[in-house]
Design a protein around this motif. Structure first.
Motif, short mmCIF file in Angstrom:
data_model
loop_
_atom_site.label_atom_id
_atom_site.label_comp_id
_atom_site.label_asym_id
_atom_site.label_seq_id
_atom_site.Cartn_x
_atom_site.Cartn_y
_atom_site.Cartn_z
N LEU A 158 0.82 -1.21 0.00
CA LEU A 158 0.00 0.00 0.00
C LEU A 158 0.86 1.26 0.00
O LEU A 158 0.48 2.28 -0.58
CB LEU A 158 -0.92 -0.01 1.22
CG LEU A 158 -1.94 -1.16 1.29
CD1 LEU A 158 -2.74 -1.09 2.57
CD2 LEU A 158 -2.86 -1.15 0.08
N GLY A 159 2.03 1.19 0.64
CA GLY A 159 2.92 2.35 0.64
C GLY A 159 3.39 2.68 -0.77
O GLY A 159 3.41 3.84 -1.17
N THR A 160 3.75 1.64 -1.54
CA THR A 160 4.16 1.86 -2.93
C THR A 160 3.01 2.40 -3.76
O THR A 160 3.21 3.23 -4.65
CB THR A 160 4.68 0.54 -3.54
OG1 THR A 160 5.77 0.05 -2.76
CG2 THR A 160 5.15 0.75 -4.96
N ALA A 161 1.80 1.93 -3.46
CA ALA A 161 0.62 2.44 -4.19
C ALA A 161 0.46 3.94 -3.99
O ALA A 161 0.16 4.69 -4.92
CB ALA A 161 -0.63 1.71 -3.72
N ILE A 162 0.68 4.40 -2.76
CA ILE A 162 0.54 5.83 -2.46
C ILE A 162 1.61 6.65 -3.16
O ILE A 162 1.31 7.66 -3.81
CB ILE A 162 0.59 6.07 -0.94
CG1 ILE A 162 -0.61 5.39 -0.26
CG2 ILE A 162 0.60 7.57 -0.62
CD1 ILE A 162 -0.54 5.42 1.26
N THR A 163 2.88 6.21 -3.06
CA THR A 163 3.96 6.99 -3.68
C THR A 163 3.85 6.98 -5.20
O THR A 163 4.15 7.99 -5.85
CB THR A 163 5.33 6.45 -3.24
OG1 THR A 163 5.43 5.04 -3.53
CG2 THR A 163 5.55 6.69 -1.76
N ALA A 164 3.41 5.86 -5.78
CA ALA A 164 3.23 5.82 -7.24
C ALA A 164 2.10 6.75 -7.67
O ALA A 164 2.18 7.41 -8.72
CB ALA A 164 2.94 4.40 -7.70
N SER A 165 1.05 6.82 -6.87
CA SER A 165 -0.06 7.73 -7.18
C SER A 165 0.39 9.18 -7.08
O SER A 165 0.02 10.02 -7.91
CB SER A 165 -1.23 7.47 -6.23
OG SER A 165 -1.72 6.15 -6.38
N LEU A 166 1.21 9.48 -6.08
CA LEU A 166 1.75 10.84 -5.94
C LEU A 166 2.68 11.17 -7.11
O LEU A 166 2.72 12.31 -7.57
CB LEU A 166 2.48 10.98 -4.61
CG LEU A 166 1.62 10.87 -3.34
CD1 LEU A 166 2.49 10.88 -2.10
CD2 LEU A 166 0.61 12.02 -3.29
N SER A 167 3.42 10.18 -7.59
CA SER A 167 4.28 10.40 -8.76
C SER A 167 3.44 10.74 -9.98
O SER A 167 3.81 11.61 -10.78
CB SER A 167 5.12 9.14 -9.03
OG SER A 167 5.99 8.86 -7.96
N ALA A 168 2.30 10.06 -10.14
CA ALA A 168 1.42 10.34 -11.27
C ALA A 168 0.83 11.74 -11.16
O ALA A 168 0.62 12.42 -12.17
CB ALA A 168 0.30 9.30 -11.33
#
Length: 316
Positions: A158-168
């Motif tokens: 879930l942490g990677t999901a959040i950072t990837a979404s912030l990258s987008a």
């Protein structure tokens, strides 16, 4: 107030000024002539009310021809929304028919269909890693195609999901440092992340990633897909029990100012589009005033002509 063209306004005001000057001169000459002849001036200033209204109508019409518009603050749903969808092995469970992932895909498509064109929508698929499958775009068909392409694979972070979404959202790589430091990504008050997951997290840095979103004022709404009773899934020949873990999803939402939405059945998932509130932004939009001014001008011209006819029997 803004004008689309100032030339008609200048010309119209010059005509209005000329008519006003001519009316004043004419009135003074008429008054002087009547006084010299020993005749009382009939009506006083009221006698010129019709002429005054007519000239005022011409002046208002001159303003209308310049295309005036007032800048009015208008609240509207706008900004960027990232749909982060869990594609880990546990999303193959069938405690939400037909599977958790299929139900989440259907809910995500309904969510996209409910959004106005002013909202840019992107899609991030995540398991142990995360991949932006559709960058934020006003063309919502791109997001819908990305949702349809999702397939189950791997574990969950879930942490990677959040950072990837912030990258987008930001258009640049966002990651929590190995020492746990949270990067400063700026302020994104019109961005929102909607995360569909069963909450089974096998990665680290969830709290730090949520803190990065919170500092950037990015709200994360989490949607819990599954049931607490759970179901069994087959992974690499093994049968594994999996159930909805709400605590982590609730914590992410609370940290970032979002809301947790439990969706243990298809009916609740289908209603997600109505329960997730996106933030309103206020932008100044032009409100054309020409129509109202033309109506006012016509009213003044009509009233002026009517008074002139009643007083003298002549339109002019």
């Amino acid at each position: 107030m803004t004008l689309s063209s100032s030339l008609p306004l200048v010309v119209g005001l010059l005509v209005t000024a000329a008519l006003t000057w001519a009316a004043v001169v004419s009135a003074r000459r008429r008054t002087a002539a009547l006084t010299a002849a020993g005749v009382a001036v009939p009506g006083g200033r009221r006698a010129y009310l019709g002429v005054g209204l007519t000239i005022a109508g011409v002046g208002v019409l001159a303003i209308a021809t310049a295309g005036p518009a007032a800048m009015v603050p208008v609240p509207r749903t706008a900004g960027t929304v990232i749909l982060a969808i869990d594609v880990s092995n546990s999303m193959g469970a069938d405690d939400v028919a037909p599977t958790r992932l299929a139900a989440a895909q259907r809910a995500a498509r309904a969510f996209v269909a409910a959004q106005p064109d002013s909202v840019d929508i992107g899609v991030v698929a995540f398991e142990r890693g995360a991949l932006t499958t559709a960058r934020p775009d006003a063309d919502h068909s791109i997001a819908l195609k990305a949702i349809d392409r999702l397939r189950i694979t791997g574990g969950t972070s879930l942490g990677t999901a959040i950072t990837a979404s912030l990258s987008a959202i930001t258009g640049k790589q966002v990651a929590v440092g190995r020492d746990g430091t949270a990067p400063d990504i700026g302020y994104w008050p019109s961005a929102t992340i909607v995360m569909f997951s069963d909450g089974q997290n096998q990665g680290a840095d969830v709290e730090r990633a949520a803190t990065v979103a919170q500092r950037a004022n990015v709200h994360i709404h989490t949607v819990g897909v599954g049931t607490t009773a759970g179901a069994t899934v087959k992974v690499d020949g093994y049968h594994l029990q999996t159930s909805l873990e709400e605590d982590t999803l609730t914590s992410i939402a609370q940290t970032t100012g979002g809301t947790y939405h439990p969706a243990s059945d298809t009916a609740r998932l289908d209603g997600i589009a109505d329960t997730v509130d996106l933030r309103l932004t206020v932008s100044d939009e032009p409100l054309p005033l020409a129509g109202g001014l033309i109506g006012l001008a016509l009213a003044l011209l009509t009233a002026g002509a009517a008074l002139t006819v009643l007083r003298s029997g002549r339109v002019i």
